[in-house]
Design an enzyme around this catalytic site. Structure first.
Site, short mmCIF file in Angstrom:
data_model
loop_
_atom_site.label_atom_id
_atom_site.label_comp_id
_atom_site.label_asym_id
_atom_site.label_seq_id
_atom_site.Cartn_x
_atom_site.Cartn_y
_atom_site.Cartn_z
N THR A 155 0.87 -1.19 0.00
CA THR A 155 0.00 0.00 0.00
C THR A 155 0.90 1.23 0.00
OG1 THR A 155 -0.27 -0.26 2.39
CG2 THR A 155 -2.06 -1.07 0.98
N LYS A 181 4.28 -6.95 3.86
CA LYS A 181 4.01 -5.55 3.58
C LYS A 181 3.68 -4.86 4.88
CE LYS A 181 0.66 -3.48 3.12
NZ LYS A 181 -0.08 -2.48 4.00
N THR A 192 2.71 -9.08 11.54
CA THR A 192 2.84 -7.79 10.91
C THR A 192 1.55 -7.48 10.18
OG1 THR A 192 4.14 -6.45 9.41
CG2 THR A 192 3.83 -8.73 8.81
N GLU A 275 6.53 4.67 7.27
CA GLU A 275 6.11 5.92 6.64
C GLU A 275 6.95 7.09 7.14
OE1 GLU A 275 1.48 4.64 5.77
OE2 GLU A 275 1.95 5.80 7.57
N ASN A 398 -0.14 10.46 6.44
CA ASN A 398 -1.36 10.05 7.14
C ASN A 398 -2.42 11.15 7.18
OD1 ASN A 398 -1.06 7.19 8.31
ND2 ASN A 398 0.94 8.13 8.59
N THR A 403 -7.42 11.24 1.12
CA THR A 403 -7.71 12.34 0.19
C THR A 403 -6.67 12.48 -0.91
OG1 THR A 403 -6.57 13.87 1.68
CG2 THR A 403 -8.96 13.66 1.93
#
Length: 403
Positions: A155, A181, A192, A275, A398, A403
């Site tokens: 993702t 992932k 995970t 991230e 995040n 959006t």
């Protein structure tokens, strides 16, 4: 003593496994969003699932199928781009249809099919696209398809994660492969976000489940990016016996070691690809009164926003480490506590060594960091949790996820 060596091939490196990955239309970006991992024969299977009570539909279906089959599976079908979580009865119906479609494509009973989904919560699956895509994924299956499958389960991951090893024993050689992932919503406390381990060793279900639980505790269960257990956290293990090596009690440690090496590589890659992450940090807690205390304090420090931001900024603020350990709930004695950043002791027995701060700041410029915190509780227990720094990029990703 088993000899473990790294090999190519990822999740399909073990004999008798095939995989594929392609775009079927779930992701608007056009990136791969559907994978299929299949054993040539019905394999022994085990799974571990999220402790989050908001459990996604695919996990519930997998639990049903593992129970009904006695821990046997032909393969796993995975979509990315949609978590199929918090989707009510329709979500359950969609997960079950996804399993039926995969079973038909693989030529097995539906109970021998496992299902996984990852992506946005609260969105229904685009079943029309899966009805077309799953047969296409089956047609594309290949022993060299592991890399495609690893890309299709991503993702927000910045890169695919796969690894494989060969384990040589006195009675024969077997292989362990894997893919995973995960980038955000990572503090599994069971597995995970999505992890897959395969082996061509022959393993009975009780032994495989035991090995998966043992391995997971010190790998997938010992990482955190943001302290957020997902609705979809899952790890699967499949063993098809194609190597001819039968795992008995004497070979159990060899199986665990092979699985551990693969799982630890994948787990650290999840942290490395967290991230917005720029650093991988090993937080080791020592001198704990109990094993539970060691893990409790290590997780508290690893999840501390103040610790993670200080490390991102290269600030060797040992006070934040002490404060996180002291409020963790673990037994803690300040007068005997100790903080070490890399090779440098910055606090010990109530005495700070701030003259070493510039050296510690230089150390924190690195990408792979070691931090040790002694609780001063007089025990011998220790635990290591791997985490990453917290950057402005994490906030951006995040803040804009939907959006």
């Amino acid at each position: 003593m088993a000899r473990v060596s790294t090999i190519e091939g990822g999740v399909t490196a073990p004999a008798g496994f095939q995989a594929s990955g392609l775009h079927c239309g779930i992701k608007a970006s056009g990136r791969p969003d559907l994978s299929l991992l299949v054993s040539d024969t019905i394999a022994t299977a085990a799974g571990m699932f999220t402790v989050n009570l908001a459990k996604a539909a695919p996990l519930l279906v997998c639990e049903e199928h593992l129970a009904a089959s006695g821990g046997r599976a032909k393969g796993v079908v995975t979509n990315s781009g949609c978590a199929n979580a918090c989707t009510g009865p329709q979500g359950m119906a969609d997960a079950r249809e996804m399993a039926r479609l995969a079973a038909a494509a693989m030529g097995c009973d539906v109970e021998h099919t496992l299902v996984a989904s990852t992506g946005v919560i609260g969105v229904n699956l685009a079943m029309a696209r899966l009805r077309t895509g799953i047969p296409q994924a089956a047609a594309a299956l290949s022993p060299e398809g592991g890399a495609d499958a690893a890309r299709a389960i991503m993702t927000t991951d910045p890169f695919p994660k796969s690894y494989a090893v060969e384990v040589a024993t006195d009675v024969g050689t077997f292989r362990v492969g894997g893919m995973a992932k995960g980038s955000g919503m990572i503090e599994p406390r069971m597995a995970t976000m999505l992890g897959y381990l395969t082996t061509d060793a022959a393993v009975d279900q009780t032994t495989l489940a035991r090995a998966l639980s043992e391995v997971t505790r010190f790998t997938f269960n010992a990482i955190t990016v943001d302290g957020e257990p997902s609705t979809n956290d899952t790890v699967f293990a499949l063993a098809n016996g194609s190597s001819g090596v039968v795992i008995d009690e004497g070979l159990y440690t060899s199986l665990v070691e092979g699985m551990r090496v693969v799982a630890q590589h994948l787990a650290l890659e999840i942290v490395r690809g967290g991230e917005g992450a720029t650093k991988v940090i090993a937080i080791t807690v020592t001198d704990a009164a109990t094993d539970a205390d060691a893990w409790l304090a290590a997780r508290a420090i690893a999840n501390s926003l103040l610790v993670k931001t200080a490390i991102h900024g290269g600030d060797p603020n040992w006070g934040r480490l002490i404060a996180a350990a002291g409020r963790s709930g673990a037994a803690f004695i300040l007068g005997d506590a100790r903080v070490q950043i890399g090779p440098l002791v910055l606090f010990e027995h109530g005495h700070p060594f701030d003259e070493r701060s510039s050296q510690a700041a230089e150390y924190l410029k690195g990408a792979d960091l070691q931090i040790e915190v002694g609780l001063g509780a007089g025990g011998t227990h220790r635990a290591t949790v791997w985490t990453c720094d917290l950057s402005a990029e994490y906030v951006k990703i995040n803040a804009e996820y939907r959006t």
